[in-house]
Design a protein around this motif. Structure first.
Motif, mmCIF file in Angstrom:
data_model
loop_
_atom_site.group_PDB
_atom_site.id
_atom_site.type_symbol
_atom_site.label_atom_id
_atom_site.label_comp_id
_atom_site.label_asym_id
_atom_site.label_seq_id
_atom_site.Cartn_x
_atom_site.Cartn_y
_atom_site.Cartn_z
ATOM 1 N N LEU A 110 0.864 -1.178 0.000
ATOM 2 C CA LEU A 110 0.000 0.000 0.000
ATOM 3 C C LEU A 110 0.900 1.228 0.000
ATOM 4 C CD1 LEU A 110 -2.704 1.459 0.144
ATOM 5 C CD2 LEU A 110 -2.662 1.140 2.633
ATOM 6 N N VAL A 111 0.892 1.965 -1.120
ATOM 7 C CA VAL A 111 1.775 3.116 -1.267
ATOM 8 C C VAL A 111 1.139 4.356 -0.653
ATOM 9 C CG1 VAL A 111 3.040 4.575 -2.910
ATOM 10 C CG2 VAL A 111 2.754 2.131 -3.368
ATOM 11 N N ASN A 112 -0.109 4.619 -0.992
ATOM 12 C CA ASN A 112 -0.801 5.798 -0.467
ATOM 13 C C ASN A 112 -2.304 5.623 -0.477
ATOM 14 O OD1 ASN A 112 1.804 7.512 -1.636
ATOM 15 N ND2 ASN A 112 0.904 8.353 0.229
ATOM 16 N N VAL A 113 -2.949 6.394 0.414
ATOM 17 C CA VAL A 113 -4.390 6.559 0.414
ATOM 18 C C VAL A 113 -4.629 8.013 0.039
ATOM 19 C CG1 VAL A 113 -6.491 6.511 1.796
ATOM 20 C CG2 VAL A 113 -4.697 4.798 2.194
ATOM 21 N N ILE A 114 -5.370 8.234 -1.040
ATOM 22 C CA ILE A 114 -5.629 9.588 -1.518
ATOM 23 C C ILE A 114 -7.087 9.925 -1.229
ATOM 24 C CG2 ILE A 114 -5.683 11.111 -3.539
ATOM 25 C CD1 ILE A 114 -3.611 9.144 -4.826
ATOM 26 N N GLU A 115 -7.292 11.017 -0.490
ATOM 27 C CA GLU A 115 -8.655 11.484 -0.261
ATOM 28 C C GLU A 115 -8.948 12.630 -1.216
ATOM 29 O OE1 GLU A 115 -11.698 13.626 2.891
ATOM 30 O OE2 GLU A 115 -9.587 13.460 3.441
ATOM 31 N N VAL A 116 -10.023 12.495 -1.988
ATOM 32 C CA VAL A 116 -10.507 13.582 -2.828
ATOM 33 C C VAL A 116 -11.510 14.342 -1.958
ATOM 34 C CG1 VAL A 116 -11.624 14.234 -4.988
ATOM 35 C CG2 VAL A 116 -10.211 12.168 -4.897
ATOM 36 N N GLU A 117 -11.086 15.512 -1.489
ATOM 37 C CA GLU A 117 -11.863 16.252 -0.501
ATOM 38 C C GLU A 117 -12.748 17.300 -1.170
ATOM 39 O OE1 GLU A 117 -10.372 17.585 3.767
ATOM 40 O OE2 GLU A 117 -9.733 19.034 2.252
ATOM 41 N N VAL A 118 -14.042 17.212 -0.899
ATOM 42 C CA VAL A 118 -14.996 18.203 -1.408
ATOM 43 C C VAL A 118 -15.945 18.585 -0.282
ATOM 44 C CG1 VAL A 118 -14.975 17.458 -3.830
ATOM 45 C CG2 VAL A 118 -16.607 16.428 -2.254
ATOM 46 N N SER A 119 -16.513 19.765 -0.403
ATOM 47 C CA SER A 119 -17.525 20.172 0.566
ATOM 48 C C SER A 119 -18.794 19.362 0.327
ATOM 49 C CB SER A 119 -17.833 21.661 0.424
ATOM 50 O OG SER A 119 -18.508 21.890 -0.803
ATOM 51 N N GLN A 120 -19.625 19.264 1.349
ATOM 52 C CA GLN A 120 -20.885 18.545 1.182
ATOM 53 C C GLN A 120 -21.728 19.216 0.107
ATOM 54 O OE1 GLN A 120 -22.888 16.898 4.593
ATOM 55 N NE2 GLN A 120 -24.904 17.316 3.735
ATOM 56 N N ASN A 121 -21.679 20.553 0.050
ATOM 57 C CA ASN A 121 -22.466 21.284 -0.945
ATOM 58 C C ASN A 121 -22.022 20.931 -2.372
ATOM 59 O OD1 ASN A 121 -24.451 23.301 -1.742
ATOM 60 N ND2 ASN A 121 -22.683 24.516 -2.360
ATOM 61 N N LEU A 128 -26.761 15.695 -7.676
ATOM 62 C CA LEU A 128 -28.044 16.138 -8.238
ATOM 63 C C LEU A 128 -27.889 16.530 -9.702
ATOM 64 C CD1 LEU A 128 -29.866 18.109 -5.416
ATOM 65 C CD2 LEU A 128 -30.034 15.721 -6.051
ATOM 66 N N GLY A 129 -26.758 17.131 -10.044
ATOM 67 C CA GLY A 129 -26.479 17.490 -11.442
ATOM 68 C C GLY A 129 -26.365 16.264 -12.312
ATOM 69 N N ARG A 130 -25.748 15.214 -11.751
ATOM 70 C CA ARG A 130 -25.617 13.943 -12.481
ATOM 71 C C ARG A 130 -27.006 13.405 -12.797
ATOM 72 N NH1 ARG A 130 -22.006 10.151 -9.147
ATOM 73 N NH2 ARG A 130 -23.851 9.796 -7.885
ATOM 74 N N ALA A 131 -27.924 13.548 -11.847
ATOM 75 C CA ALA A 131 -29.298 13.076 -12.068
ATOM 76 C C ALA A 131 -29.989 13.921 -13.141
ATOM 77 C CB ALA A 131 -30.085 13.129 -10.765
ATOM 78 N N ALA A 132 -29.782 15.240 -13.096
ATOM 79 C CA ALA A 132 -30.450 16.138 -14.040
ATOM 80 C C ALA A 132 -29.904 15.990 -15.464
ATOM 81 C CB ALA A 132 -30.290 17.584 -13.575
ATOM 82 N N ASP A 133 -28.598 15.667 -15.576
ATOM 83 C CA ASP A 133 -27.956 15.595 -16.894
ATOM 84 C C ASP A 133 -28.116 14.247 -17.577
ATOM 85 O OD1 ASP A 133 -27.068 18.132 -16.467
ATOM 86 O OD2 ASP A 133 -25.022 17.567 -15.921
ATOM 87 N N ASP A 141 -29.343 8.982 -6.626
ATOM 88 C CA ASP A 141 -29.251 10.394 -6.998
ATOM 89 C C ASP A 141 -30.460 11.191 -6.504
ATOM 90 O OD1 ASP A 141 -26.831 9.912 -8.147
ATOM 91 O OD2 ASP A 141 -27.547 9.923 -10.203
ATOM 92 N N ASN A 142 -30.739 11.083 -5.221
ATOM 93 C CA ASN A 142 -31.770 11.953 -4.645
ATOM 94 C C ASN A 142 -31.289 12.406 -3.270
ATOM 95 O OD1 ASN A 142 -33.011 10.347 -2.398
ATOM 96 N ND2 ASN A 142 -33.449 8.933 -4.078
ATOM 97 N N GLU A 143 -31.920 13.453 -2.745
ATOM 98 C CA GLU A 143 -31.405 14.108 -1.539
ATOM 99 C C GLU A 143 -31.351 13.187 -0.322
ATOM 100 O OE1 GLU A 143 -32.088 18.157 1.082
ATOM 101 O OE2 GLU A 143 -33.312 17.812 -0.694
ATOM 102 N N LYS A 144 -32.414 12.444 -0.068
ATOM 103 C CA LYS A 144 -32.467 11.590 1.121
ATOM 104 C C LYS A 144 -31.366 10.522 1.076
ATOM 105 C CE LYS A 144 -35.575 8.577 3.700
ATOM 106 N NZ LYS A 144 -36.774 7.768 3.611
ATOM 107 N N VAL A 145 -31.247 9.855 -0.070
ATOM 108 C CA VAL A 145 -30.240 8.806 -0.211
ATOM 109 C C VAL A 145 -28.839 9.415 -0.157
ATOM 110 C CG1 VAL A 145 -29.347 6.988 -1.720
ATOM 111 C CG2 VAL A 145 -31.802 7.291 -1.462
ATOM 112 N N PHE A 146 -28.668 10.581 -0.800
ATOM 113 C CA PHE A 146 -27.369 11.258 -0.774
ATOM 114 C C PHE A 146 -26.951 11.542 0.666
ATOM 115 C CE2 PHE A 146 -25.059 15.213 -0.198
ATOM 116 C CZ PHE A 146 -23.894 14.938 -0.889
#
Length: 194
Positions: A110-121, A128-133, A141-146
């Motif tokens: 195991l060389v590294n663990v990479i975290e792709v960090e994003v805000s919840q927003n 939601l954009g993935r669902a719309a597109d 792809d809905n709010e409750k499940v997300f």
């Protein structure tokens, strides 16, 4: 010796897309998701594949020891020396079991663990954009499940980050930029570590 990189990140962080694009750029990098590895094991007709199928077909979680053996087996059989797995580990138990397994594993590092960090927003807007597109709307792809998936991701995150930080294995990359910027940074980092 196979060199392993794990990529973790919130739903909507882009981790799978990032990993796929990096693997596509290099013939010495293989990308897997855990689902891919389970499906390949089932398709192989092995005894472990049969056991996995019995759990998956019943809608149950594959036991951790079988999951780890399947993942490590897939890494060993990978057609390249560098392997990227996204979305793993998802829990402290998965992290601990993988670590225990790798201590005695001479063929995988195991060389590294990479975290792709994003805000919840940001993550929420992307999902939601993935669902719309898309003409194909994923069940998640809905709010409750997300929000539930986000909770499952964030609850063990502090412990996972602390564990890999203590081992000097954690690299955090901002997932807030463009796909090109994120992939470029991650690609450069991976190349610098092999």
């Amino acid at each position: 010796m196979k060199k392993l990189f794990l990529i973790i990140g919130a739903p909507g962080s882009g981790k799978t897309t990032d990993a796929e694009l990096i693997a596509a750029k290099h013939n010495n990098i293989t990308h897997y998701s855990t689902g891919d590895m389970f499906r390949a094991e089932v398709a192989s007709g092995s005894e472990r594949g049969y056991i996995i199928e019995t759990y998956i077909s019943a809608g149950n979680i594959v036991p951790i020891d079988i999951a780890i053996e399947t993942i490590v087996g897939a890494i060993k059989r990978a057609p390249s020396d560098i392997v990227i797995i996204d979305g793993y580990p998802r829990s402290v138990e998965q992290m601990s079991e993988l670590d225990k397994y790798l201590i005695n594993e001479s063929q995988v590092e195991l060389v590294n663990v990479i975290e792709v960090e994003v805000s919840q927003n940001t993550a929420f807007q992307r999902v939601l954009g993935r669902a719309a597109d898309s003409d194909v709307v994923r069940a998640d792809d809905n709010e409750k499940v997300f929000l539930n998936r986000m909770k499952l991701f964030t609850e063990p995150l502090a412990q996972i980050k602390e564990f890999y930080t203590q081992k000097d294995l954690l690299k955090v990359i901002s997932g807030e930029g463009t796909i090109q910027e994120i992939v470029s940074e991650m690609d450069s980092f991976i190349k610098s570590r092999v």
